[in-house]
Design a protein around this motif. Sequence first.
Motif, short mmCIF file in Angstrom:
data_model
loop_
_atom_site.label_atom_id
_atom_site.label_comp_id
_atom_site.label_asym_id
_atom_site.label_seq_id
_atom_site.Cartn_x
_atom_site.Cartn_y
_atom_site.Cartn_z
N PRO A 251 151.13 48.91 -14.59
CA PRO A 251 150.13 48.22 -15.41
C PRO A 251 149.71 46.86 -14.87
O PRO A 251 148.70 46.31 -15.28
CB PRO A 251 150.82 48.08 -16.78
N GLY A 252 150.46 46.31 -13.91
CA GLY A 252 150.12 45.00 -13.36
C GLY A 252 149.10 45.05 -12.25
O GLY A 252 148.65 44.02 -11.76
N GLY A 253 148.71 46.24 -11.81
CA GLY A 253 147.73 46.37 -10.74
C GLY A 253 146.33 46.06 -11.23
O GLY A 253 146.07 45.96 -12.43
N ALA A 254 145.42 45.92 -10.29
CA ALA A 254 144.03 45.62 -10.64
C ALA A 254 143.27 46.87 -11.07
O ALA A 254 142.36 46.80 -11.89
CB ALA A 254 143.33 44.96 -9.46
N PHE A 255 143.65 48.04 -10.54
CA PHE A 255 142.89 49.27 -10.76
C PHE A 255 143.57 50.21 -11.76
O PHE A 255 142.92 50.77 -12.63
CB PHE A 255 142.68 49.97 -9.42
N SER A 256 144.87 50.37 -11.63
CA SER A 256 145.60 51.36 -12.44
C SER A 256 145.42 51.23 -13.94
O SER A 256 145.28 52.25 -14.63
CB SER A 256 147.09 51.32 -12.10
N PRO A 257 145.43 50.03 -14.52
CA PRO A 257 145.33 49.95 -15.98
C PRO A 257 143.91 50.15 -16.52
O PRO A 257 143.73 50.22 -17.73
CB PRO A 257 145.83 48.54 -16.30
N LYS A 258 142.92 50.27 -15.66
CA LYS A 258 141.54 50.44 -16.13
C LYS A 258 141.36 51.81 -16.77
O LYS A 258 142.09 52.76 -16.48
CB LYS A 258 140.55 50.31 -14.95
N SER A 259 140.37 51.93 -17.63
CA SER A 259 140.08 53.23 -18.24
C SER A 259 139.59 54.20 -17.17
O SER A 259 139.10 53.78 -16.12
CB SER A 259 139.00 53.07 -19.32
N ASP A 260 139.74 55.48 -17.46
CA ASP A 260 139.29 56.48 -16.48
C ASP A 260 137.79 56.35 -16.20
O ASP A 260 137.36 56.51 -15.07
CB ASP A 260 139.63 57.89 -16.96
N LEU A 261 137.02 56.05 -17.23
CA LEU A 261 135.58 55.88 -17.03
C LEU A 261 135.29 54.69 -16.12
O LEU A 261 134.47 54.78 -15.22
CB LEU A 261 134.87 55.72 -18.37
N THR A 262 135.99 53.58 -16.33
CA THR A 262 135.80 52.41 -15.48
C THR A 262 136.20 52.71 -14.04
O THR A 262 135.52 52.29 -13.10
CB THR A 262 136.63 51.21 -16.01
N LYS A 263 137.25 53.48 -13.85
CA LYS A 263 137.67 53.86 -12.49
C LYS A 263 136.58 54.69 -11.81
O LYS A 263 136.27 54.47 -10.64
CB LYS A 263 138.98 54.64 -12.53
N LEU A 264 136.00 55.64 -12.56
CA LEU A 264 134.94 56.47 -11.98
C LEU A 264 133.72 55.61 -11.62
O LEU A 264 133.14 55.76 -10.55
CB LEU A 264 134.54 57.58 -12.94
N GLU A 265 133.35 54.72 -12.52
CA GLU A 265 132.20 53.83 -12.25
C GLU A 265 132.47 52.95 -11.04
O GLU A 265 131.58 52.70 -10.23
CB GLU A 265 131.89 52.99 -13.48
N THR A 266 133.71 52.48 -10.90
CA THR A 266 134.08 51.64 -9.75
C THR A 266 133.97 52.44 -8.46
O THR A 266 133.46 51.95 -7.45
CB THR A 266 135.50 51.08 -9.93
N TYR B 116 135.65 63.52 -3.35
CA TYR B 116 136.40 62.75 -4.35
C TYR B 116 136.04 63.18 -5.76
O TYR B 116 136.91 63.46 -6.59
CB TYR B 116 136.14 61.25 -4.17
N PHE B 117 134.74 63.25 -6.04
CA PHE B 117 134.32 63.57 -7.40
C PHE B 117 134.54 65.04 -7.75
O PHE B 117 134.78 65.36 -8.92
CB PHE B 117 132.89 63.09 -7.66
#
Length: 140
Positions: free
Chosen positions: A44-59, A86-87
């Motif tokens: 949970p302390g990472g920059a990417f891992s705690p993001k929502s799945d939708l935010t990860k896809l948008e990123t 990837y997608f």
Amino acid sequence: MPRIPDWYCQVGGMITDWPLYVLFAEKGDIAFLPEAMGVYRLHPGGAFSPKSDLTKLETMEMLYRIVNEGTEFRHDKDLRAGHGRYFLDMARTYLDQGRTDLARRCLREARSYRPRGQFRGLAEAFSLEVRSWLRRRASL
């Protein structure tokens, strides 16, 4: 060490490893080693891992676009192929989890960035779409 271009900083520091590999590859030869050479920790302390799945896809959508534009489309075919792969993989993952909304989004994204003139993967994409439709229908 290549000069770090402005586009590299546009991804907000969330994903910095593979755009860096692209920069190094532009300056000289690199190699792919098929063995696991490291471990990726999810926490949970990472920059990417705690993001929502939708935010990860948008990123990831943004990342592929920024790298492609930033390298002036010199690697367009490979980046489009990687984007599509990837997608498609993510569509399969979300479909297996029963998350058809994200699976459909990933499938649309995979289709929209497939390499021009290449149709490999469309049969798989169609199969995923049919499976998604069947699961939706079965849940009614």
